[in-house]
Motif scaffolding. Structure first.
Motif, mmCIF file in Angstrom:
data_model
loop_
_atom_site.group_PDB
_atom_site.id
_atom_site.type_symbol
_atom_site.label_atom_id
_atom_site.label_comp_id
_atom_site.label_asym_id
_atom_site.label_seq_id
_atom_site.Cartn_x
_atom_site.Cartn_y
_atom_site.Cartn_z
ATOM 1 N N UNK A 89 0.825 -1.209 0.000
ATOM 2 C CA UNK A 89 0.000 0.000 0.000
ATOM 3 C C UNK A 89 0.857 1.257 0.000
ATOM 4 N N UNK A 90 2.058 1.168 0.535
ATOM 5 C CA UNK A 90 2.959 2.320 0.583
ATOM 6 C C UNK A 90 3.421 2.762 -0.803
ATOM 7 N N UNK A 91 3.202 1.930 -1.799
ATOM 8 C CA UNK A 91 3.583 2.283 -3.176
ATOM 9 C C UNK A 91 2.446 2.974 -3.919
ATOM 10 N N UNK A 92 1.316 3.170 -3.261
ATOM 11 C CA UNK A 92 0.206 3.912 -3.851
ATOM 12 C C UNK A 92 0.611 5.371 -4.024
ATOM 13 N N UNK A 93 0.502 5.877 -5.245
ATOM 14 C CA UNK A 93 0.984 7.241 -5.524
ATOM 15 C C UNK A 93 0.615 7.644 -6.946
ATOM 16 N N UNK A 94 0.829 8.915 -7.236
ATOM 17 C CA UNK A 94 0.836 9.380 -8.619
ATOM 18 C C UNK A 94 2.256 9.177 -9.135
ATOM 19 N N UNK A 95 2.381 8.529 -10.265
ATOM 20 C CA UNK A 95 3.680 8.262 -10.862
ATOM 21 C C UNK A 95 3.873 9.165 -12.082
ATOM 22 N N UNK A 96 5.004 9.879 -12.084
ATOM 23 C CA UNK A 96 5.350 10.766 -13.186
ATOM 24 C C UNK A 96 6.572 10.241 -13.922
ATOM 25 N N UNK A 97 6.594 10.417 -15.232
ATOM 26 C CA UNK A 97 7.837 10.232 -15.971
ATOM 27 C C UNK A 97 8.339 11.615 -16.377
ATOM 28 N N UNK A 98 9.650 11.724 -16.561
ATOM 29 C CA UNK A 98 10.237 13.019 -16.879
ATOM 30 C C UNK A 98 11.513 12.835 -17.689
ATOM 31 N N UNK A 99 11.854 13.848 -18.463
ATOM 32 C CA UNK A 99 13.113 13.873 -19.210
ATOM 33 C C UNK A 99 14.104 14.760 -18.486
ATOM 34 N N UNK A 107 15.285 18.036 -14.661
ATOM 35 C CA UNK A 107 14.119 17.479 -15.336
ATOM 36 C C UNK A 107 13.272 18.583 -15.935
ATOM 37 N N UNK A 108 13.300 18.674 -17.266
ATOM 38 C CA UNK A 108 12.668 19.815 -17.911
ATOM 39 C C UNK A 108 11.322 19.508 -18.556
ATOM 40 N N UNK A 109 11.032 18.255 -18.800
ATOM 41 C CA UNK A 109 9.745 17.876 -19.393
ATOM 42 C C UNK A 109 9.152 16.771 -18.532
ATOM 43 N N UNK A 110 7.895 16.951 -18.158
ATOM 44 C CA UNK A 110 7.211 15.995 -17.281
ATOM 45 C C UNK A 110 5.938 15.499 -17.949
ATOM 46 N N UNK A 111 5.588 14.245 -17.669
ATOM 47 C CA UNK A 111 4.287 13.755 -18.047
ATOM 48 C C UNK A 111 3.233 14.279 -17.081
ATOM 49 N N UNK A 112 1.985 14.028 -17.383
ATOM 50 C CA UNK A 112 0.902 14.533 -16.542
ATOM 51 C C UNK A 112 0.696 13.695 -15.293
ATOM 52 N N UNK A 113 1.264 12.504 -15.265
ATOM 53 C CA UNK A 113 1.146 11.640 -14.098
ATOM 54 C C UNK A 113 0.009 10.638 -14.235
ATOM 55 N N UNK A 114 0.187 9.499 -13.591
ATOM 56 C CA UNK A 114 -0.858 8.483 -13.561
ATOM 57 C C UNK A 114 -0.959 7.931 -12.148
ATOM 58 N N UNK A 115 -2.180 7.748 -11.690
ATOM 59 C CA UNK A 115 -2.403 7.277 -10.325
ATOM 60 C C UNK A 115 -2.406 5.760 -10.271
ATOM 61 N N UNK A 116 -1.620 5.231 -9.366
ATOM 62 C CA UNK A 116 -1.578 3.788 -9.141
ATOM 63 C C UNK A 116 -1.960 3.504 -7.697
ATOM 64 N N UNK A 117 -2.947 2.651 -7.529
ATOM 65 C CA UNK A 117 -3.392 2.251 -6.194
ATOM 66 C C UNK A 117 -3.050 0.789 -5.981
ATOM 67 N N UNK A 118 -2.438 0.505 -4.845
ATOM 68 C CA UNK A 118 -2.131 -0.880 -4.488
ATOM 69 C C UNK A 118 -3.162 -1.339 -3.465
ATOM 70 N N UNK A 119 -3.993 -2.270 -3.881
ATOM 71 C CA UNK A 119 -5.070 -2.746 -3.020
ATOM 72 C C UNK A 119 -5.567 -4.087 -3.530
ATOM 73 N N UNK A 120 -6.026 -4.896 -2.608
ATOM 74 C CA UNK A 120 -6.579 -6.197 -3.000
ATOM 75 C C UNK A 120 -8.063 -6.080 -3.343
#
Lengths: 120, 110
Positions: A89-99, A107-120
């Motif tokens: 569950x501690x890995x639940x977060x918004x994940x961004x990629x960046x250049x 880091x000058x260019x970022x993605x908008x982010x994607x939410x990942x939830x860790x849950x059963x």
């Protein structure tokens, strides 16, 4: 103008592997001297750098995540990917990629982010 | 506990000036360039300052950066309500061989 877009499952079960992809558009992932990074942000908390892969293939990882992280590049698809194993569950977060570029890799260019939830 | 230390929050009135500090060590700020990122509510971070004191194209000169020893500072003048955001400093840590961020500072424009 380079743009980044994250994609992947929004829900991952505990103990499984989180897999995300960042698609690079507007430029070639293999041209120039860039770092391709992953950063995450739990809800209401600060930014945590996960790791990066250099255009020429070398990688650096956050020491606290190193044993569970793999970042790779697929030049044929102009994408780079993140795999994080044994998630909790501690890995639940918004994940961004960046250049990143230059020294030390601002880091000058970022993605908008994607939410990942860790849950059963 | 972040490797780089920032105040959790700062506030000032519209039109005023504010500074945000970022404290580190010789293994990070002391020997590497610092960058600053602005994160508006609900959006991705955006590069604000790079190489200690340089602004990317499109960033107004109301934003400035400086570095001295193992500390860096972000300055914002002529505050606007649209500047309300979280601000993060970041740099490479040579001992960790990892990028490190500050804990972030929430700016409130009263």
């Amino acid at each position: 103008q380079v743009q980044l877009q994250e994609s992947g499952p929004g829900l991952v079960k505990p103990s499984q592997t989180l897999s995300l992809t960042c698609t690079v558009s507007g430029g070639s992932i293999s041209s120039g001297s860039y770092y391709w990074s992953w950063i995450r942000q739990p809800a209401g908390k600060g930014l945590e750098w996960i790791g990066r892969i250099y255009t020429r293939g070398s990688t650096n990882y956050n020491p606290s995540l190193k044993s569970r992280v793999t970042i790779s590049v697929d030049t044929s698809k102009n994408q780079f990917s993140l795999k994080l194993s044994s998630v909790t569950a501690a890995d639940t977060a918004v994940y961004y990629c960046a250049r990143g570029y230059g020294v030390p890799g601002v880091m000058d260019v970022w993605g908008q982010g994607t939410t990942v939830t860790v849950s059963s | 506990q972040s490797v780089l230390t920032q105040p959790p929050s700062v506030s000032a009135a519209p039109g005023q000036k504010v500074t945000i500090s970022c404290s580190g060590s010789s293994s990070n700020i002391g020997n590497n360039y610092v960058s600053w990122y602005q994160q508006l509510p609900g959006t991705a971070p955006k590069l604000l300052i790079y190489e200690n004191d340089n602004r990317p194209s499109g960033i107004p000169d109301r934003f400035s950066g400086s570095k001295s020893g193992t500390s860096a500072t972000l300055g914002i003048t002529g505050l606007q309500t649209g500047d309300e955001a979280d601000y993060y400093c970041g740099t490479w840590d040579s001992s960790l061989s990892a990028w490190v961020f500050g804990g972030g500072t929430k700016l409130t424009v009263l």
